[in-house]
Write an enzyme that holds these catalytic residues in place. Structure first.
Site, PDB file in Angstrom:
ATOM      1  CG  HIS A 108      -2.158  -0.947   0.932  1.00 11.57           C
ATOM      2  ND1 HIS A 108      -3.408  -0.535   0.591  1.00 11.57           N
ATOM      3  CD2 HIS A 108      -2.208  -2.299   0.960  1.00 11.57           C
ATOM      4  CE1 HIS A 108      -4.207  -1.592   0.443  1.00 11.57           C
ATOM      5  NE2 HIS A 108      -3.499  -2.676   0.656  1.00 11.57           N
ATOM      6  CB  THR A 109       4.456   1.876  -0.021  1.00 16.75           C
ATOM      7  OG1 THR A 109       4.749   0.629  -0.660  1.00 16.75           O
ATOM      8  CG2 THR A 109       4.635   1.716   1.469  1.00 16.75           C
ATOM      9  CG  ASP A 110       1.097   0.838  -5.247  1.00 17.06           C
ATOM     10  OD1 ASP A 110       0.299   1.061  -4.303  1.00 17.06           O
ATOM     11  OD2 ASP A 110       0.820   0.090  -6.217  1.00 17.06           O
TER      12      ASP A 110
ATOM     13  N   GLY B 229      -7.506 -13.849  -7.906  1.00 17.09           N
ATOM     14  CA  GLY B 229      -7.968 -13.499  -6.559  1.00 17.09           C
ATOM     15  C   GLY B 229      -7.024 -13.939  -5.463  1.00 17.09           C
ATOM     16  CB  ALA B 230      -4.045 -15.944  -5.373  1.00 17.14           C
TER      17      ALA B 230
ATOM     18  CG  LEU C 154      -0.266 -14.715  -6.295  1.00 15.77           C
ATOM     19  CD1 LEU C 154      -0.072 -16.185  -6.662  1.00 15.77           C
ATOM     20  CD2 LEU C 154       0.919 -14.227  -5.468  1.00 15.77           C
TER      21      LEU C 154
ATOM     22  CD  GLU D 120      -6.069  -3.271 -11.873  1.00 18.47           C
ATOM     23  OE1 GLU D 120      -5.299  -3.771 -12.696  1.00 18.47           O
ATOM     24  OE2 GLU D 120      -6.520  -3.893 -10.918  1.00 18.47           O
TER      25      GLU D 120
ATOM     26  CG  ASP E 240      -0.153  -5.063  -8.655  1.00 20.30           C
ATOM     27  OD1 ASP E 240       0.716  -5.066  -7.766  1.00 20.30           O
ATOM     28  OD2 ASP E 240      -1.371  -5.077  -8.416  1.00 20.30           O
TER      29      ASP E 240
ATOM     30  CE1 TYR F  72      -4.947  -1.690  -3.044  1.00 21.19           C
ATOM     31  CE2 TYR F  72      -6.114   0.233  -3.886  1.00 21.19           C
ATOM     32  CZ  TYR F  72      -4.967  -0.522  -3.788  1.00 21.19           C
ATOM     33  OH  TYR F  72      -3.831  -0.105  -4.434  1.00 21.19           O
TER      34      TYR F  72
HETATM   35  C1  GLA Z   1      -2.879  -4.198  -5.098  1.00 24.63           C
HETATM   36  C2  GLA Z   1      -2.741  -2.982  -5.999  1.00 24.63           C
HETATM   37  C3  GLA Z   1      -1.343  -2.389  -5.947  1.00 24.63           C
HETATM   38  C4  GLA Z   1      -0.903  -2.150  -4.505  1.00 24.63           C
HETATM   39  C5  GLA Z   1      -1.159  -3.401  -3.658  1.00 24.63           C
HETATM   40  C6  GLA Z   1      -0.873  -3.160  -2.207  1.00 24.63           C
HETATM   41  O1  GLA Z   1      -2.065  -5.238  -5.580  1.00 24.63           O
HETATM   42  O2  GLA Z   1      -3.026  -3.348  -7.335  1.00 24.63           O
HETATM   43  O3  GLA Z   1      -1.310  -1.194  -6.680  1.00 24.63           O
HETATM   44  O4  GLA Z   1      -1.517  -1.015  -3.966  1.00 24.63           O
HETATM   45  O5  GLA Z   1      -2.487  -3.862  -3.775  1.00 24.63           O
HETATM   46  O6  GLA Z   1       0.477  -2.965  -1.992  1.00 24.63           O
END
Ligand code: GLA
Length: 391
Positions: A36-38, A131-132, A134, A169, A181, A233
């Site tokens: 959650h830093t992005d 949904g994992a 990944l 997205e 991601d 989120y």
């Molecule tokens: C999901 C989001 C990313 C990021 C992560 C948490 O994967 O797609 O942008 O915020 O959660 O680090």
């Protein structure tokens, strides 16, 4: 040929008799640390994994773009001339909003006139678990972006293609995610992680050396599903923005660990804990990069554990299944473990000595069974290359 590419090839053959133009693929990702830093302009350290999503393309003569997926019954198609108006808007099924959103965003980013582009059929199949946590969605975006950029000659570089994926997205699918991601899926390198500064989008490749150190990265997929377009989120993202506004900084990236005692008086208790997670997590990413370079992967276990504790207690995005997975892995000999991805479900990762992988697997299964949770899926992943043309 991977399972996904043979499935995608068969799907395409059922759609059209035209010869394929080529095959492109992009990987899912594991985030080693930096959660959650992005979207706070901070630091992340993800790596691309071996399961991939594949796109096989064939030409069409009628100026239309059709997408088909082995996950969906019916293909979805659109006129390229009307592509610019496809999003934001209702009517496109969610799975199709990923590849069509990429086409829409790529055309906008490159400035080409979509009515001049050749029509295409795209067949999609994926080996990335959905949904994992990944990044199955970024894998679709990355494979579609790489294919369309090359076929249409858009001339976008890898960072521009990652931005295209994030735009798809955020604005086509409607999930308010950051760019981690998409950067991982576009820029991944074998046996390495990508250290990304999400403010400048500058990256450094950081060697992981798991194999040489006798380690495996074990994924424990809890099977608890999450969706980032709704719920927690978005709520966490809002809390971070509120925190930054209250502190008078552009983003939480601009707050340091040393600032925390002072900041505590300026925020309510919950917002302070959200802020503390982001601030300490950014520091942990920097510490992990330094530790990997100085001492190698066997020395990062405590940082992974501290990250999990911070997500569980301060950011409150873990679930009992993820905590159970981390605890079981540590009891069975992992050197570090944490949930990975956006949270509220998905997977935990456990950095594990090779000779303890079976113990970790057994311990996770036993812990889930004892707690009455659904059986987890446990598998190892290897740090792999990013999006590319396969064929
Ligand atoms: C999901 C989001 C990313 C990021 C992560 C948490 O994967 O797609 O942008 O915020 O959660 O680090």
């Amino acid at each position: 040929m991977t399972d996904a590419s043979s499935r995608a090839g068969a799907l395409l053959a059922g759609l059209t008799s035209a010869d394929p133009i080529g095959t492109w693929s992009a990987p899912g990702r594991v985030n080693l640390i930096g959660e959650h830093t992005d979207y706070n302009d901070g630091f992340v350290l993800p790596f691309a994994i071996d399961p991939r999503t594949v796109v096989v393309a064939a030409p069409r003569a009628d100026g239309r773009l059709r997408v088909a997926s082995t996950f969906a019954e019916t293909p979805v198609e659109t006129d390229l001339a009307g592509l610019a108006n496809l999003f934001p808007g209702a009517g496109v099924p969610e799975w199709a909003a990923y590849p069509l959103g990429v086409a829409w965003a790529a055309v906008a980013a490159s400035g080409v006139d979509p009515s001049r582009l050749n029509g295409l059929d795209l067949a999609i199949s994926s080996d990335v678990p959905v949904g994992a946590g990944l990044s199955s969605s970024a894998a679709i975006e990355g494979a579609a972006a790489a294919a369309l950029d090359e076929i249409w000659g858009l001339g976008l570089d890898r960072v521009a293609l990652a931005r295209v994926g994030r735009t798809a997205e955020n604005d086509a699918v409607g999930a308010p995610t950051g760019i981690m991601d998409q950067m991982a899926t576009m820029l991944g390198r074998r046996d390495a992680a990508i250290f990304l500064d999400c403010r400048s989008l500058r990256t450094e490749v950081v060697d992981l050396g798991f194999d040489a150190a006798g380690l495996e990265l074990v994924v424990i997929d809890t099977g608890v599903k999450h969706a980032h377009s709704t719920g927690g989120y978005r709520d966490r993202r809002d809390a971070c923005e509120r925190g930054a506004a209250a502190l008078g900084v552009p983003a939480l990236r601009d707050v340091s660990v040393d600032d925390l005692p002072r900041v505590a008086d300026l925020l309510d208790e919950v917002t302070f804990r959200r802020v503390r997670h982001i601030v300490t997590e950014n520091q942990r990413v920097l510490d992990t990069v330094r530790t990997l370079r100085a001492e190698g992967p066997t020395a990062i276990g405590d940082l992974l554990l501290a990250s999990h504790a911070s997500m569980r207690d301060d950011f409150e995005i873990s679930v009992p299944e993820l905590d159970a997975a981390v605890e079981a892995a540590m009891r069975a000999g992992a050197i570090g473990a944490r949930m990975t991805g956006g949270g509220f479900g998905g997977a935990a990762i456990a950095l594990t000595p090779r000779d303890r992988v079976q113990d970790v697997t057994d311990a996770a299964r036993a812990a889930f069974s004892d707690a009455g949770f659904r059986a987890p899926t446990v598998f190892s992943v290897t740090p792999s290359d990013g999006a590319h043309r396969d064929d």
